[in-house]
Structure formats: structure tokens, C-alpha cells
Design a protein around this motif. Structure first.
Motif, PDB file in Angstrom:
ATOM      1  N   VAL A  27       3.880   2.475  -4.702  1.00 47.21           N
ATOM      2  CA  VAL A  27       3.217   1.195  -4.990  1.00 47.21           C
ATOM      3  C   VAL A  27       1.714   1.319  -4.809  1.00 47.21           C
ATOM      4  CG1 VAL A  27       3.001  -1.238  -4.352  1.00 47.21           C
ATOM      5  CG2 VAL A  27       5.251  -0.163  -4.360  1.00 47.21           C
ATOM      6  N   THR A  28       1.287   1.831  -3.665  1.00 50.35           N
ATOM      7  CA  THR A  28      -0.156   1.886  -3.410  1.00 50.35           C
ATOM      8  C   THR A  28      -0.851   2.935  -4.266  1.00 50.35           C
ATOM      9  OG1 THR A  28       0.193   3.359  -1.505  1.00 50.35           O
ATOM     10  CG2 THR A  28       0.103   0.997  -1.066  1.00 50.35           C
ATOM     11  N   ASP A  29      -0.158   4.044  -4.608  1.00 55.36           N
ATOM     12  CA  ASP A  29      -0.745   5.039  -5.505  1.00 55.36           C
ATOM     13  C   ASP A  29      -1.043   4.445  -6.879  1.00 55.36           C
ATOM     14  OD1 ASP A  29      -0.717   6.958  -3.573  1.00 55.36           O
ATOM     15  OD2 ASP A  29       0.845   8.209  -4.479  1.00 55.36           O
ATOM     16  N   SER A  30      -0.254   3.430  -7.273  1.00 54.13           N
ATOM     17  CA  SER A  30      -0.479   2.780  -8.569  1.00 54.13           C
ATOM     18  C   SER A  30      -1.581   1.726  -8.477  1.00 54.13           C
ATOM     19  CB  SER A  30       0.812   2.118  -9.059  1.00 54.13           C
ATOM     20  OG  SER A  30       1.097   0.951  -8.315  1.00 54.13           O
ATOM     21  N   GLN A  31      -2.174   1.591  -7.287  1.00 51.51           N
ATOM     22  CA  GLN A  31      -3.199   0.590  -7.009  1.00 51.51           C
ATOM     23  C   GLN A  31      -2.667  -0.831  -7.248  1.00 51.51           C
ATOM     24  OE1 GLN A  31      -6.989   1.535  -8.862  1.00 51.51           O
ATOM     25  NE2 GLN A  31      -7.348   3.106  -7.322  1.00 51.51           N
ATOM     26  N   THR A  32      -1.405  -1.008  -6.872  1.00 50.77           N
ATOM     27  CA  THR A  32      -0.795  -2.328  -6.856  1.00 50.77           C
ATOM     28  C   THR A  32      -0.695  -2.764  -5.400  1.00 50.77           C
ATOM     29  OG1 THR A  32       0.501  -1.787  -8.812  1.00 50.77           O
ATOM     30  CG2 THR A  32       1.250  -3.674  -7.508  1.00 50.77           C
ATOM     31  N   PHE A  33      -0.971  -4.029  -5.132  1.00 50.89           N
ATOM     32  CA  PHE A  33      -0.964  -4.510  -3.758  1.00 50.89           C
ATOM     33  C   PHE A  33       0.465  -4.739  -3.286  1.00 50.89           C
ATOM     34  CE2 PHE A  33      -5.268  -5.490  -5.124  1.00 50.89           C
ATOM     35  CZ  PHE A  33      -5.995  -5.000  -4.041  1.00 50.89           C
ATOM     36  N   LEU A  34       0.770  -4.171  -2.115  1.00 53.26           N
ATOM     37  CA  LEU A  34       2.082  -4.284  -1.487  1.00 53.26           C
ATOM     38  C   LEU A  34       1.948  -5.212  -0.283  1.00 53.26           C
ATOM     39  CD1 LEU A  34       5.036  -3.402  -1.047  1.00 53.26           C
ATOM     40  CD2 LEU A  34       4.169  -1.383   0.156  1.00 53.26           C
ATOM     41  N   ILE A  35       2.714  -6.283  -0.281  1.00 54.29           N
ATOM     42  CA  ILE A  35       2.659  -7.267   0.804  1.00 54.29           C
ATOM     43  C   ILE A  35       4.022  -7.303   1.477  1.00 54.29           C
ATOM     44  CG2 ILE A  35       2.281  -9.686   1.419  1.00 54.29           C
ATOM     45  CD1 ILE A  35       0.563  -9.890  -1.162  1.00 54.29           C
ATOM     46  N   SER A  36       4.077  -6.881   2.719  1.00 61.42           N
ATOM     47  CA  SER A  36       5.350  -6.863   3.436  1.00 61.42           C
ATOM     48  C   SER A  36       5.588  -8.199   4.114  1.00 61.42           C
ATOM     49  CB  SER A  36       5.378  -5.759   4.493  1.00 61.42           C
ATOM     50  OG  SER A  36       6.558  -5.883   5.272  1.00 61.42           O
ATOM     51  N   PRO A  37       6.738  -8.841   3.843  1.00 63.40           N
ATOM     52  CA  PRO A  37       7.092 -10.081   4.526  1.00 63.40           C
ATOM     53  C   PRO A  37       7.951  -9.828   5.762  1.00 63.40           C
ATOM     54  CG  PRO A  37       8.647  -9.709   2.768  1.00 63.40           C
ATOM     55  CD  PRO A  37       7.720  -8.507   2.783  1.00 63.40           C
ATOM     56  N   ASN A  38       8.088  -8.553   6.138  1.00 65.02           N
ATOM     57  CA  ASN A  38       8.874  -8.254   7.333  1.00 65.02           C
ATOM     58  C   ASN A  38       8.555  -6.873   7.904  1.00 65.02           C
ATOM     59  OD1 ASN A  38      11.000  -9.234   9.176  1.00 65.02           O
ATOM     60  ND2 ASN A  38      11.990  -7.331   8.545  1.00 65.02           N
TER      61      ASN A  38
END
Length: 389
Positions: free
Chosen positions: A112-123
Motif C-alpha cells: 500500500v505505502t509503496d504505491s503512495q496510497t495512504f493506509l489508515i489503520s482503524p485498529n
């Protein structure tokens, strides 16, 4: 895969064939959580919370229509990688929200982060992403794993317990749990026991506990694991004080019932937290689902508000990643937990509480705040993160 477009909740595969102009007018959010197996209830709570946030926002974030695409990671890291690549490459989501479990987070964080997409963890809040491996494309609306376990360790120390028995699943979050508890507890750990993830039979562990006679038990057993552990603990006739995180919570309490009453937990929130926003959220959740929301739901709800604040902050232009990141870091929304801001590593600075299982006026079970243990607490790994606020 489930698509919720504009929150008319109409699912249409034709949405995949949207024209470029239409796609630009939408914000696509991919939710990847566990929706099958013994821990499915945790993912369902997160999905409910995120859906509620987008519904309360009128089906829009930052004034743009939001499309939510939901996938089940099956609590299998290899499956999660395949599913998240579909969200990134086929669906071209702008944000990924998830997962529930830290072993899945460890698997999907890099693609996810390598694609420069923001990853938001809800847990999930693995220590690996809080320190040296912190990432400018990762944020959590939950906590760093150690923190919720540290609450019980501090309380056990403050209450003068000398000997404890520790029990957790054998994966990253379980190891973070043990580390968190021991950060403030200075007494004797009689045994630090790890069981395979999704273990449902705890007879041998309970027999050990009965023979060792610890002053207290600390356990991290989310989902179906926690349901079985609590029931088997009561069936064994044990009365040793139980402290925990996610073992007794609103996701497991409907199945645990009376067996969980009086058990303690550590959390960054509880349904009876006295803020106007939280009261409204809890009432609406109970009305919609006939169940009390757990932390998974509230943290996912906050993730939806965070996304809205970021899109609003860049006036809908998601092309400038640095600007989006700055808008996310600003966290310009009112969290259900009250005070909230981000550390440099993308984890929250927030309050933490000791809670105890009780009964609501409507007969449903919930965790209720006993005392505040930490105020405005940043996780201990942020010092190793090279990112700056």
C-alpha cells in the motif's frame, strides 16, 4: 467484495466502468478487514463504524462523493496481499482503511505505502510501524499496540500485585501485548504463554493458572478466542482477577454475557465516555445494529472523519501527496474520544482508561470507565521515527 457508492447502498459492477471524469469526482476508499472466521465480528464492527461515518457525512468526504469498497482479508496475510493489490491496481482507491490484525498489517503495509496510497489503520498498531519503520503514508486512528496493554500493567503494579500469568496469541500483536504489560509491571511473571492464533481451547492454560495461583491474569484474546477463554475460565471456577485488552469488549460481550462481568480491560475509549459526539454515536449505533459499538467501530468512524478532513483540507485535490499527508496530520475533526492529535509517526496522542465490564440500563453489556490511567500519551516508539511533524 462489497461496493457502497454514494451510500444509496446499491451495488453495481457497472461502477467499475465509470468514465474518467466521473471517477475524478469520487473519492474511493478500500476497507480491508476480517469478515470471516471466529474474529469476523471485529471486522463487522469496523465496517459498521466506517459506513456510519460516511452516512453521517451525507455520502461525501470533503464535498466529493465517496465510494466504499469492502474486502475480507480472511485473517490470512497472503490473501490480504492479493485483496489489497486488487484495491490498488483494479479499483485504484485513494485511501485504504484496515486491517484489524497486526499480522495482516505487516503483510499489506508495504504494497500500500509503496504505491503512495495512504493506509489508515482503524485498529492494528504494530510497533514495527511506530519506530524506525514509520512511514509517511501510514496513519492510525487507534493506538500503538503496546499502549492498551501498558494500562493493565501499570494498574497491576499500582495495586500491588506481585505475581501474574500472561496469555496471548503467538503473533506480532500478542508480543506487543506482553511488552506493553511489562513496561510498567515490575513484579514476577510466572509464565508468558503464547498460543496459536485462533485457538479456541484453553483448558491446559487454565489448569496451569489454577496450579500456579497468580495474583492476577493478563490476557489479550480478541474475537472468538476471547469468547471461549472467558467462558472456560468461569466454567473452571477460577476467581483470580482478570485484566485484558480486547478479550472482553463490545464485540465479544454479547456472546460472553454474565461470564465477563467484572473483568477489567484497558482502552482509549468506552461507550460511556462522556462527550456529546460519543453519546450521539453510541445511541445511533445501538439503534442501527441492536448492539453496543466496540473500539473497532469508533476507531473506524474516526477514520472516516479523518479522510473527510483531509479531502476538505486539500479542497478535493488528491494529486499532491504531500498536501494530503499534511492535511491528514492536521487531523482537523472532532474525534469521538475527545482530545486527539498525531505524533510524528502517525499514531495518536490520546488518553487511556481502565475499564470494567458492566450492564447498561437496556440490559446490554458494555465496558465502562473506571479511571483514567494515562493522559495525552504518545507511544514509546515515536522517538525512533525519523519523520517530523
Amino acid at each position: 467484495m462489497k461496493r457502497l457508492a454514494g451510500f444509496g447502498f446499491a451495488v453495481a459492477m457497472g461502477a467499475l466502468a465509470s468514465t474518467g471524469a466521473i471517477a475524478q469526482d469520487k473519492v474511493k476508499v478500500g476497507l480491508i478487514v476480517t469478515l470471516s472466521g471466529p474474529s469476523a465480528v471485529l471486522g463487522q464492527q469496523a465496517r459498521n463504524g466506517l459506513e456510519m461515518a460516511f452516512k453521517d457525512l451525507g455520502g461525501k468526504v470533503g464535498g466529493k462523493e465517496v465510494e466504499l469498497i469492502v474486502v475480507d482479508d480472511e485473517l490470512k496475510p497472503d490473501v490480504a496481499v492479493t485483496k489489497v493489490k486488487g484495491l490498488l491496481e483494479r479499483d485504484k482507491v485513494d485511501f485504504v482503511v484496515g486491517p484489524i490484525f497486526s499480522n495482516v498489517l505487516g503483510a499489506i503495509a508495504k504494497p500500500v505505502t509503496d504505491s503512495q496510497t495512504f493506509l489508515i489503520s482503524p485498529n492494528a498498531g504494530s510497533s514495527a510501524l511506530a519506530g524506525k519503520s514509520c512511514n509517511p503514508f501510514f496513519f492510525a486512528t487507534s493506538y500503538q499496540n503496546d499502549q492498551v496493554h501498558q494500562i493493565s500493567g501499570k494498574v497491576a503494579q499500582d495495586r500491588g500485585y506481585k505475581k501474574v500469568y500472561l496469555l496471548a496469541p503467538n503473533y506480532q500483536a500478542g508480543k506487543d501485548a506482553m511488552a506493553g504489560f511489562k513496561r510498567d509491571f515490575k513484579g514476577e511473571v510466572l509464565e508468558e504463554s503464547y498460543v496459536p492464533l485462533n485457538t479456541l481451547d484453553f483448558q491446559s492454560e487454565l489448569a496451569k493458572i489454577a496450579s500456579m495461583k497468580p495474583d492476577a491474569i493478563y490476557t489479550f484474546m480478541p474475537g472468538g478466542m476471547g469468547v471461549n477463554l472467558v467462558k472456560q475460565y468461569r466454567q473452571a471456577g477460577l476467581t483470580i482477577p482478570v485484566f485484558s485488552a480486547f478479550t472482553v469488549d463490545e464485540a465479544t460481550l454479547p456472546a460472553q454475557g454474565e461470564a465477563a462481568l467484572g473483568m477489567f480491560a484497558g482502552s482509549n475509549w468506552a461507550p460511556n465516555l462522556d462527550t456529546p459526539q460519543n453519546k450521539k454515536f453510541v445511541d445511533a449505533y445501538v439503534a442501527a445494529h441492536n448492539a453496543v459499538p466496540a473500539t473497532y467501530a469508533f476507531q473506524a468512524y474516526d477514520a472516516g472523519l479523518l479522510i473527510d478532513s483531509a479531502v476538505r483540507g486539500v479542497k478535493g485535490d488528491l494529486s499532491n501527496k504531500d498536501a494530503v499527508r499534511a492535511a491528514l496530520r492536521k487531523a482537523d475533526f472532532t474525534s469521538l474520544r475527545g482530545s486527539f492529535k498525531f505524533s510524528a509517526n502517525g499514531f495518536p496522542v490520546q488518553d487511556f482508561y481502565l475499564t470494567k465490564v458492566g450492564k447498561r440500563a437496556d440490559g446490554k453489556y458494555e465496558t465502562q470507565i473506571v479511571e483514567k490511567v494515562f493522559s495525552n500519551y504518545a507511544d514509546p516508539y515515536v522517538k525512533d521515527c525519523a519523520l517530523t511533524n
